[in-house]
Motif scaffolding. Sequence first.
Motif, PDB file in Angstrom:
ATOM      1  N   ASP A  93      35.103  44.639  38.499  1.00  0.00           N
ATOM      2  CA  ASP A  93      35.803  45.697  39.226  1.00  0.00           C
ATOM      3  C   ASP A  93      37.199  45.260  39.633  1.00  0.00           C
ATOM      4  OD1 ASP A  93      33.437  47.424  39.312  1.00  0.00           O
ATOM      5  OD2 ASP A  93      32.645  45.875  40.632  1.00  0.00           O
ATOM      6  N   VAL A 148      40.536  45.423  41.726  1.00  0.00           N
ATOM      7  CA  VAL A 148      40.843  45.866  43.092  1.00  0.00           C
ATOM      8  C   VAL A 148      42.341  45.853  43.402  1.00  0.00           C
ATOM      9  CG1 VAL A 148      38.596  45.190  43.997  1.00  0.00           C
ATOM     10  CG2 VAL A 148      40.453  43.522  44.007  1.00  0.00           C
ATOM     11  N   VAL A 191      49.860  41.156  37.162  1.00  0.00           N
ATOM     12  CA  VAL A 191      48.663  40.470  37.637  1.00  0.00           C
ATOM     13  C   VAL A 191      47.567  41.491  37.919  1.00  0.00           C
ATOM     14  CG1 VAL A 191      47.676  39.014  39.435  1.00  0.00           C
ATOM     15  CG2 VAL A 191      50.022  38.624  38.672  1.00  0.00           C
ATOM     16  N   GLU A 240      43.877  41.682  39.784  1.00  0.00           N
ATOM     17  CA  GLU A 240      42.882  40.995  40.606  1.00  0.00           C
ATOM     18  C   GLU A 240      41.596  41.801  40.546  1.00  0.00           C
ATOM     19  OE1 GLU A 240      43.101  38.311  42.890  1.00  0.00           O
ATOM     20  OE2 GLU A 240      45.247  38.057  43.312  1.00  0.00           O
ATOM     21  N   SER A 241      40.519  41.144  40.156  1.00  0.00           N
ATOM     22  CA  SER A 241      39.214  41.813  40.203  1.00  0.00           C
ATOM     23  C   SER A 241      38.448  41.244  41.388  1.00  0.00           C
ATOM     24  CB  SER A 241      38.451  41.563  38.905  1.00  0.00           C
ATOM     25  OG  SER A 241      37.937  40.254  38.896  1.00  0.00           O
ATOM     26  N   VAL A 242      37.238  41.740  41.604  1.00  0.00           N
ATOM     27  CA  VAL A 242      36.423  41.170  42.674  1.00  0.00           C
ATOM     28  C   VAL A 242      36.192  39.683  42.434  1.00  0.00           C
ATOM     29  CG1 VAL A 242      35.249  43.253  43.468  1.00  0.00           C
ATOM     30  CG2 VAL A 242      34.367  42.039  41.486  1.00  0.00           C
ATOM     31  N   LYS A 243      36.333  39.240  41.197  1.00  0.00           N
ATOM     32  CA  LYS A 243      36.027  37.840  40.889  1.00  0.00           C
ATOM     33  C   LYS A 243      37.248  36.931  40.940  1.00  0.00           C
ATOM     34  CE  LYS A 243      32.684  39.463  37.548  1.00  0.00           C
ATOM     35  NZ  LYS A 243      32.589  39.679  36.109  1.00  0.00           N
ATOM     36  N   ALA A 244      38.358  37.358  40.285  1.00  0.00           N
ATOM     37  CA  ALA A 244      39.473  36.422  40.116  1.00  0.00           C
ATOM     38  C   ALA A 244      40.748  37.167  39.750  1.00  0.00           C
ATOM     39  CB  ALA A 244      39.137  35.414  39.028  1.00  0.00           C
ATOM     40  N   ALA A 245      41.841  36.417  39.717  1.00  0.00           N
ATOM     41  CA  ALA A 245      43.123  36.972  39.293  1.00  0.00           C
ATOM     42  C   ALA A 245      43.363  36.631  37.826  1.00  0.00           C
ATOM     43  CB  ALA A 245      44.238  36.384  40.148  1.00  0.00           C
ATOM     44  N   LEU A 254      31.173  45.654  42.893  1.00  0.00           N
ATOM     45  CA  LEU A 254      31.666  46.633  43.869  1.00  0.00           C
ATOM     46  C   LEU A 254      30.576  47.641  44.256  1.00  0.00           C
ATOM     47  CD1 LEU A 254      34.703  46.801  44.804  1.00  0.00           C
ATOM     48  CD2 LEU A 254      34.870  48.818  43.350  1.00  0.00           C
ATOM     49  N   ARG A 289      47.269  45.176  49.105  1.00  0.00           N
ATOM     50  CA  ARG A 289      45.964  45.077  48.463  1.00  0.00           C
ATOM     51  C   ARG A 289      45.704  43.743  47.794  1.00  0.00           C
ATOM     52  NH1 ARG A 289      42.884  49.963  47.289  1.00  0.00           N
ATOM     53  NH2 ARG A 289      41.841  48.811  45.646  1.00  0.00           N
ATOM     54  N   ARG A 309      42.969  34.308  48.123  1.00  0.00           N
ATOM     55  CA  ARG A 309      41.720  33.637  47.804  1.00  0.00           C
ATOM     56  C   ARG A 309      41.683  32.218  48.346  1.00  0.00           C
ATOM     57  NH1 ARG A 309      39.051  37.068  44.163  1.00  0.00           N
ATOM     58  NH2 ARG A 309      40.441  38.531  43.125  1.00  0.00           N
ATOM     59  N   PHE A 327      38.302  40.633  48.208  1.00  0.00           N
ATOM     60  CA  PHE A 327      38.494  42.044  48.511  1.00  0.00           C
ATOM     61  C   PHE A 327      37.200  42.567  49.116  1.00  0.00           C
ATOM     62  CE2 PHE A 327      38.704  46.577  47.557  1.00  0.00           C
ATOM     63  CZ  PHE A 327      40.019  46.870  47.900  1.00  0.00           C
ATOM     64  N   ARG A 365      50.944  33.355  44.409  1.00  0.00           N
ATOM     65  CA  ARG A 365      51.816  33.343  43.221  1.00  0.00           C
ATOM     66  C   ARG A 365      53.291  33.170  43.615  1.00  0.00           C
ATOM     67  NH1 ARG A 365      47.548  36.851  41.966  1.00  0.00           N
ATOM     68  NH2 ARG A 365      48.544  38.641  42.945  1.00  0.00           N
TER      69      ARG A 365
END
Lengths: 119, 365
Positions: free
Chosen positions: A31, A33, A52, A54-59, B40, B290, B294, B317, B345
């Motif tokens: 997903d 985000v 870039v 970004e998902s729920v897991k990683a960039a 999600l 948004r 991390r 998120f 970044r």
Amino acid sequence: MKFTEEHEWLRVEGDLVLVGITDHASEQLGDVVFVELPELETQVAKGDEICVIESVKAASDILAPVDGEIVEVNEALADNPGLVNEDPLGAAWFFKMKVEDMSQLDGFMSEDEYKDFIG
Amino acid sequence: MADDAVLKRTGLYDLHIELGAKMVPFAGWEMPVQYPMGVLKEHLHCRAQAGLFDVSHMGQVILPASAAKALEELVPVDVTGLGEGRQRYAMFTNAEGGILDDLMVANRGDHLFLVVNAACAEADIRHLEDYLEGVCVIHNRALLALQGPAAETALARLVPAVAGMRFMDVQTHGWNGAELWISRSGYTGEDGYEISLPSDRAEEFARELLEMDEVAAIGLGARDSLRLEAGLCLYGHDIDTSTTPIEAGLNWAIQKRRRAEGGFHGAERILRELAEGPGRLRMGLRPEGRAPMREGVDIYAEAEGGAPIGQVTSGGFGPSIEAPMAMAYLPADLSEGTTVYGEVRGKRLPARIVPMPFHPHSYKR
């Protein structure tokens, strides 16, 4: 439509090239985000990290697939990043590039070749 | 653990595969990180209805009731005063006041029942055996968590008595000849239960729950975003041997008698930090915009220049708050509402210090 080994798709519209990511890539990412879109009116070179996701897991980075100028970005993705999962090959295009030398696209894969590539 | 080492599988492995789970290595186990629903939607389903988690990788340990006093040397928590049928959050501390692991301790009458993190289980067991007699490691029981506002309705169909339990109660109930050790607790901020049961009955039990409309299988991905929204620590990230319970803001877990009497590993530092306040504290951050901040992102006091004042220990998120969130250790004198900057970044992005949890708890107290 053409496909790259970085799991991007390219669609030619006149002298512009639309760029997005494949449904395979969107599934792998999970997903989405957040999307950071490239800056307008910048000259980019093939391989530049210009975007870039970004998902729920990683960039993950999106690389410029060819040399050209960013002339339009899909602002809808900033408000609704989930579009990347819902309609990766359509509504979720990322940016449009003005490309002088369209022969840069010659080496990219067809849809069938891409399907073989991802196995 | 090396990637090619043999990964352990829980009793629900075949069910995870059948459900279409994406399996990943986690603390030596092959575990479902997500199902076809995706992180999600799994997260939101758990907050709206009920989610079933396989947490059988966690360590389950039994101690004789007589070990309560000796256990108090290893944890800054009141174990001897824990009532029968009650459970309590605890942490093993080292001599320097750092945290070796966090755990749950339940008083089940003639014995104590401990649940520890999978990655720390072996070390925890050695640690326990160094200090007390009668440590019994359980290898033949699975552990499931059923979490969310519909958890009570769902589980009560199989075990009606669970409706009467309160947050942190522990009870034993039978189900089709299997003995269930149930606590009303969890790791999502939601009401719910954790259920220890014989491994060879776990699949049958899970299938009964998953057949219910309210219940969906939830993977480790959503487990992480749920616990982070709930402001709960993940061992190895938000707490470890370099953080004390006081720096981590876990003062509430140290009961009055233990504060007065001490007598646990690391008491000198922990009691001093309780009295004088720690130099740094685990704080909640809400990044503007948004972009997630991390784990590992450096935090600065100013938009430009200066040295980092802390680092994100968990960040991502939050599907329920529809915004990014993070935890970081920051100088304790920074107050809520202060804006700090996380470098993502190469750009310093503003984030506000906020109270946790990010999403309110809904425990049944």
